[in-house]
Design a protein around this motif. Structure first.
Motif, PDB file in Angstrom:
ATOM      1  N   HIS A 181       0.943  -1.150  -0.016  1.00 59.31           N
ATOM      2  CA  HIS A 181       0.063  -0.088   0.023  1.00 59.31           C
ATOM      3  C   HIS A 181       1.031   1.240  -0.141  1.00 59.31           C
ATOM      4  N   ASP A 182       0.395   2.377  -0.454  1.00 52.98           N
ATOM      5  CA  ASP A 182       0.969   3.604  -0.392  1.00 52.98           C
ATOM      6  C   ASP A 182       1.232   3.798   1.172  1.00 52.98           C
ATOM      7  N   GLY A 183       2.356   4.775   1.384  1.00 47.94           N
ATOM      8  CA  GLY A 183       2.962   4.923   2.801  1.00 47.94           C
ATOM      9  C   GLY A 183       1.962   6.138   3.394  1.00 47.94           C
ATOM     10  N   ASN A 184       1.266   6.826   2.551  1.00 45.96           N
ATOM     11  CA  ASN A 184       0.462   8.072   3.172  1.00 45.96           C
ATOM     12  C   ASN A 184      -1.028   7.772   3.073  1.00 45.96           C
ATOM     13  N   PRO A 185      -1.795   8.442   3.618  1.00 48.14           N
ATOM     14  CA  PRO A 185      -3.253   8.048   3.562  1.00 48.14           C
ATOM     15  C   PRO A 185      -3.646   8.649   2.189  1.00 48.14           C
ATOM     16  N   PRO A 186      -4.660   7.954   1.351  1.00 49.67           N
ATOM     17  CA  PRO A 186      -5.622   6.849   2.147  1.00 49.67           C
ATOM     18  C   PRO A 186      -5.002   5.421   2.009  1.00 49.67           C
ATOM     19  N   PHE A 187      -3.627   5.163   1.680  1.00 50.56           N
ATOM     20  CA  PHE A 187      -2.912   4.143   2.044  1.00 50.56           C
ATOM     21  C   PHE A 187      -3.715   3.155   0.657  1.00 50.56           C
ATOM     22  N   ALA A 188      -3.733   3.606  -0.399  1.00 54.57           N
ATOM     23  CA  ALA A 188      -4.215   2.728  -1.733  1.00 54.57           C
ATOM     24  C   ALA A 188      -3.463   1.521  -1.925  1.00 54.57           C
ATOM     25  N   GLY A 189      -4.159   0.497  -2.220  1.00 60.04           N
ATOM     26  CA  GLY A 189      -3.224  -0.897  -2.478  1.00 60.04           C
ATOM     27  C   GLY A 189      -2.764  -0.994  -3.651  1.00 60.04           C
ATOM     28  N   HIS A 190      -1.842  -1.687  -3.872  1.00 56.77           N
ATOM     29  CA  HIS A 190      -1.076  -1.912  -5.150  1.00 56.77           C
ATOM     30  C   HIS A 190      -0.447  -3.284  -5.361  1.00 56.77           C
ATOM     31  N   GLY A 191       0.239  -3.488  -6.420  1.00 56.38           N
ATOM     32  CA  GLY A 191       1.091  -4.712  -6.432  1.00 56.38           C
ATOM     33  C   GLY A 191       0.021  -5.991  -6.872  1.00 56.38           C
ATOM     34  N   ALA A 192       0.195  -7.165  -6.296  1.00 54.07           N
ATOM     35  CA  ALA A 192      -0.069  -8.362  -6.803  1.00 54.07           C
ATOM     36  C   ALA A 192      -1.736  -8.431  -6.023  1.00 54.07           C
ATOM     37  N   MET A 193      -2.583  -8.927  -6.804  1.00 55.06           N
ATOM     38  CA  MET A 193      -4.082  -8.930  -6.434  1.00 55.06           C
ATOM     39  C   MET A 193      -4.219  -9.636  -4.953  1.00 55.06           C
ATOM     40  N   SER A 194      -3.529 -10.632  -5.024  1.00 52.15           N
ATOM     41  CA  SER A 194      -3.501 -11.555  -3.499  1.00 52.15           C
ATOM     42  C   SER A 194      -2.041 -11.818  -3.160  1.00 52.15           C
ATOM     43  N   PHE A 195      -1.711 -11.567  -2.146  1.00 53.17           N
ATOM     44  CA  PHE A 195      -0.156 -12.019  -1.811  1.00 53.17           C
ATOM     45  C   PHE A 195      -0.137 -12.803  -0.661  1.00 53.17           C
ATOM     46  N   ALA A 196       0.408 -13.902  -0.611  1.00 52.25           N
ATOM     47  CA  ALA A 196       0.459 -14.872   0.211  1.00 52.25           C
ATOM     48  C   ALA A 196       1.105 -14.585   1.797  1.00 52.25           C
ATOM     49  N   THR A 197       2.193 -13.661   1.700  1.00 51.85           N
ATOM     50  CA  THR A 197       2.580 -13.119   3.021  1.00 51.85           C
ATOM     51  C   THR A 197       1.786 -12.278   3.731  1.00 51.85           C
ATOM     52  N   SER A 198       1.065 -11.333   2.922  1.00 52.68           N
ATOM     53  CA  SER A 198       0.108 -10.386   3.446  1.00 52.68           C
ATOM     54  C   SER A 198      -1.026 -11.190   3.926  1.00 52.68           C
ATOM     55  N   VAL A 199      -1.406 -12.128   3.470  1.00 51.60           N
ATOM     56  CA  VAL A 199      -2.734 -13.212   4.136  1.00 51.60           C
ATOM     57  C   VAL A 199      -2.219 -13.962   5.310  1.00 51.60           C
ATOM     58  N   ALA A 200      -0.886 -14.393   5.109  1.00 50.86           N
ATOM     59  CA  ALA A 200      -0.748 -15.594   6.139  1.00 50.86           C
ATOM     60  C   ALA A 200      -0.321 -14.630   7.383  1.00 50.86           C
ATOM     61  N   GLU A 201       0.362 -13.496   7.379  1.00 44.97           N
ATOM     62  CA  GLU A 201       0.679 -12.987   8.632  1.00 44.97           C
ATOM     63  C   GLU A 201      -0.593 -12.138   9.490  1.00 44.97           C
ATOM     64  N   ILE A 202      -1.323 -11.780   8.620  1.00 42.60           N
ATOM     65  CA  ILE A 202      -2.740 -11.608   9.464  1.00 42.60           C
ATOM     66  C   ILE A 202      -3.419 -12.621   9.862  1.00 42.60           C
ATOM     67  N   LEU A 203      -3.446 -13.757   9.270  1.00 43.29           N
ATOM     68  CA  LEU A 203      -4.053 -14.975  10.041  1.00 43.29           C
ATOM     69  C   LEU A 203      -3.312 -15.267  11.244  1.00 43.29           C
ATOM     70  N   ARG A 204      -1.848 -15.581  11.063  1.00 39.81           N
ATOM     71  CA  ARG A 204      -1.081 -15.533  12.049  1.00 39.81           C
ATOM     72  C   ARG A 204      -1.165 -14.506  13.392  1.00 39.81           C
ATOM     73  N   THR A 205      -1.407 -13.293  13.121  1.00 42.22           N
ATOM     74  CA  THR A 205      -1.701 -12.356  14.011  1.00 42.22           C
ATOM     75  C   THR A 205      -3.258 -12.764  14.772  1.00 42.22           C
ATOM     76  N   LEU A 206      -4.311 -13.200  13.800  1.00 41.01           N
ATOM     77  CA  LEU A 206      -5.373 -13.564  14.703  1.00 41.01           C
ATOM     78  C   LEU A 206      -5.273 -14.885  15.388  1.00 41.01           C
ATOM     79  N   LYS A 207      -4.461 -15.709  15.045  1.00 39.09           N
ATOM     80  CA  LYS A 207      -4.114 -16.668  15.969  1.00 39.09           C
ATOM     81  C   LYS A 207      -3.588 -16.638  16.999  1.00 39.09           C
ATOM     82  N   LEU A 208      -2.538 -15.591  17.055  1.00 43.36           N
ATOM     83  CA  LEU A 208      -1.870 -15.146  18.197  1.00 43.36           C
ATOM     84  C   LEU A 208      -2.814 -14.498  19.174  1.00 43.36           C
ATOM     85  N   LEU A 209      -3.633 -13.753  18.715  1.00 48.88           N
ATOM     86  CA  LEU A 209      -4.679 -12.966  19.741  1.00 48.88           C
ATOM     87  C   LEU A 209      -5.629 -14.234  20.274  1.00 48.88           C
ATOM     88  N   GLU A 210      -5.863 -14.778  19.620  1.00 47.84           N
ATOM     89  CA  GLU A 210      -6.793 -16.308  20.018  1.00 47.84           C
ATOM     90  C   GLU A 210      -6.031 -17.055  21.132  1.00 47.84           C
TER      91      GLU A 210
END
Length: 652
Positions: free
Chosen positions: A612-641
């Motif tokens: 995403h861009d570094g400034n607001p509104p933090f628009a998304g870019h690059g690959a439509m779906s990125f494995a490390t992005s998805v994975a690390e948010i899932l891992r964060t949810l698991k950590l909170l759980e």
């Protein structure tokens, strides 16, 4: 009520709806992608995009799109949508869309006068077959459905130009036809579950434009071949299924196949389930081997991405079996590399200096989720071999110095995840002692001692503990500047830029830093790098800060790691923050995740983009779906759980 639903107001606003993409994969490398209005905006979009190993190592667009026309009383209503020059859209079928849902399938509901038509799409697992199910929900008179395919037969990186070489002939198959435009390509079989009439009338539709490619500075105009159209009647309450595949199918089986595939899917009815579905889309099986793709639509299986993303994409969603299958393939590749044998498995960039250290961290995550004993049983021997391989100076670009730290040469090639290049040289030339590489090394030594203890080899455990203590002391001396960590050190040069790579020295299970130092790093990272979409790659206080990922390929590469935000860094930041602030930090991390849940309905629905861009509104870019992005948010949810569960156990 669908979790991901859009109504007529948004769908008819092309400025908004064309930004929203959908992706479906077959877990064997093929995919289908377009926008929620079915208007392709990238050259990578297509309904059936498949790998053709006999041609090259890329995917190929066979069926680009399929236009539907509803016919009543001789009046034709075309539901398709394509962009042509001067911002001209035709035939404007989006004006008939009333609702779009993205749950078990992608569902669009059209209304044309008294006709209400539902369209559902699904990709069959491990098969190059894409199905579209049409159900006539309501109609007051006889209705005819016409289907007009747009064919490309090209590499995803190329564009098709009208030509006289395309083979426009066809062969008949059950309720359909087979076509192969060029030698070397598979035959595309297009069939319907009900008998149809095919009108053969080949013609080129010229000048279709892809605005995403235009934005990126690439060629963006294409000509597509329409071989003719299928026409068939449809009754109120009736469902008809269209199949596009690289093999023919018995059409009476299409309805059962469609329903059985739905039963396998995780319904996108929550934040977690959307990410779970996205994670499973990266699974990739070929010739009996299992991999994790780095992202869609253009990434392959890259070693660093696979090891970083694997725990989140499998263990965090309770899929230990898939973790073990993917690691079984990776294990062969790692052992081939450290044995200096040809690597037979299709995993790219395995020789990057940090990759083997990420491999060890992946095993460590498995030990945490399953058990250290099982981790030792499956991977312990290779973990110790990797450490020995590095200590014996066998890696071509990873050198263990007498101070216990790893040195690597990054002047001529990119050596870390910050890997953008210009004219054959790294844009962010990190070289010498790299902060996260040495944090990973210290962690690997400590984990290796843990594995040795499980193996009851106390001598080896003591040796690795001794080595790790030397590394720890040197790490602090080399990188600590009194407030945070230098990003890299090379000779007398110390890089003072505030970058996110230092967070790993806190987040990893074994940190070489004292608690006060860890807290200082977390605090400066929070102040200068944290955004609602992840961590910036460079502090805005730096004169080299370039926050937007736009412009030509060269400009985007120059900005790639010098300001834009990368979601995958969130997982390690959350680990570090919770290590310092413990349960009092839970609400902060929960609030931080709100920014990611909003992304479920923004760009590629139900998943997370690359950056995403570094400034607001933090628009998304690059690959439509990125494995490390998805994975690390899932891992964060698991950590909170896990923190929540440990709190409940303490109370009880």
């Amino acid at each position: 009520m669908s979790y991901l639903k859009f109504d007529k107001t948004l769908l008819t606003n092309l400025q908004k709806s064309l930004r929203k993409e959908i992706l479906r994969t077959n877990k064997s490398g093929a995919y289908s992608a377009n926008t929620i209005t079915d208007c392709n905006t990238r050259k990578y979009h297509g309904l059936l995009v498949v790998p053709i190993p006999d041609l090259d190592d890329y995917n190929h667009v066979l069926l680009s799109s399929l236009d539907e026309t509803i016919i009543q009383h001789g009046a034709e209503f075309n539901l398709g949508l394509h962009k042509y020059e001067e911002n001209h859209f035709s035939p404007n079928g989006h004006k008939y869309i009333r609702e779009f849902h993205f749950d078990a399938t992608a569902r669009t509901i059209y209304r044309v006068g008294g006709v209400i038509l539902e369209k559902e799409r699904i990709f069959i697992s491990h098969e190059n077959r894409y199905l579209i199910k049409y159900t006539l929900l309501d109609a007051h008179s006889r209705t005819t459905l016409r289907l007009r395919p747009f064919l490309a037969f090209r590499n995803v990186n190329d564009l098709c130009v009208a030509n006289g070489k395309a083979n426009t002939s066809y062969t008949e198959t059950e309720n359909g036809i087979g076509m192969c435009l060029y030698d070397g390509y598979p035959t595309l079989f297009m069939q319907t579950s009900k008998q149809n009439e095919f009108i053969h009338h080949p013609d080129w539709y010229r000048g279709i434009e892809y605005p995403k490619e235009q934005e990126r500075g690439y060629n963006y105009k294409e000509d597509l071949l329409i071989p003719g159209y299928f026409e068939l009647s449809i009754e109120k309450g009736e469902s008809i299924i269209f199949s596009a595949g690289t093999s023919p199918i018995e059409t009476q089986n299409l309805a059962v196949l469609f329903e059985s595939e739905i039963e396998k899917r995780t319904v996108r009815n929550s934040f977690f389930n959307s990410l779970k579905n996205a994670a499973q889309q990266f699974y990739f099986k070929r010739n009996g081997d299992y991999y994790l793709l780095a992202g869609y639509p253009w990434f392959k299986s890259r070693a660093r991405d696979e090891f970083i993303a694997l725990p989140g994409c499998t263990l965090a969603i309770e899929d230990t079996s898939t973790f073990e299958k993917i690691m079984a393939t990776a294990l062969i590749a790692v052992n081939d590399f450290i044995s200096e044998k040809p690597i037979e498995k299709v995993i790219y960039e395995l020789d990057a200096p940090d990759v083997l250290l990420w491999f060890i961290r992946t095993v460590q995550q498995y030990a945490k989720a399953v058990s250290i004993e099982k981790a030792n049983q499956l991977y312990g021997e290779t973990v110790l071999k990797v450490i020995s391989f590095i200590r014996k100076q066998n890696h071509p670009n990873l050198f263990l110095h007498d101070n216990g730290l790893l040195y690597t040469n990054g002047t001529q090639t990119a050596i870390s995840w910050m890997n953008a290049m210009e004219n054959g040289c790294p844009i962010t030339p990190r070289t010498g002692y790299i902060v996260e590489i040495n944090a990973l090394w210290y962690n690997a030594l400590k984990f290796g001692a843990e594995i040795s203890t499980v193996q009851k080899d106390e001598y080896a455990a003591d040796l690795l503990d001794y080595q790790s203590e030397l590394t720890r002391q040197s790490f602090v001396h080399m990188f600590w500047n009194g407030t945070y960590l230098h990003d890299y050190v090379d000779g007398d040069y110390k890089d003072w830029e505030v970058r996110p790579n230092m967070i790993f020295a806190v987040s990893l299970p074994y940190s070489p830093l004292e608690k006060a130092q860890q807290k200082s790093i977390v605090d400066i990272t929070t102040r200068e790098l944290l955004t609602p979409k992840g961590l910036r790659t460079l502090s805005p206080k730096s004169p080299f800060y370039r926050p937007t990922y736009v412009g030509s390929m060269l400009e985007r590469n120059r900005n790639y790691h010098n300001g834009p935000v990368w979601p995958w860094l969130t997982g390690s930041f959350a680990e570090a923050y919770l290590k310092i602030y413990k349960r009092s930090g839970v609400s902060f991390i929960e609030r931080m995740l709100i920014g990611f849940e909003s992304e479920m309905s923004e760009l590629c629905l139900g998943t997370l983009s690359e950056l995403h861009d570094g400034n607001p509104p933090f628009a998304g870019h690059g690959a439509m779906s990125f494995a490390t992005s998805v994975a690390e948010i899932l891992r964060t949810l698991k950590l909170l759980e896990s923190i929540e569960q440990s709190g409940e156990q303490t109370k009880s």
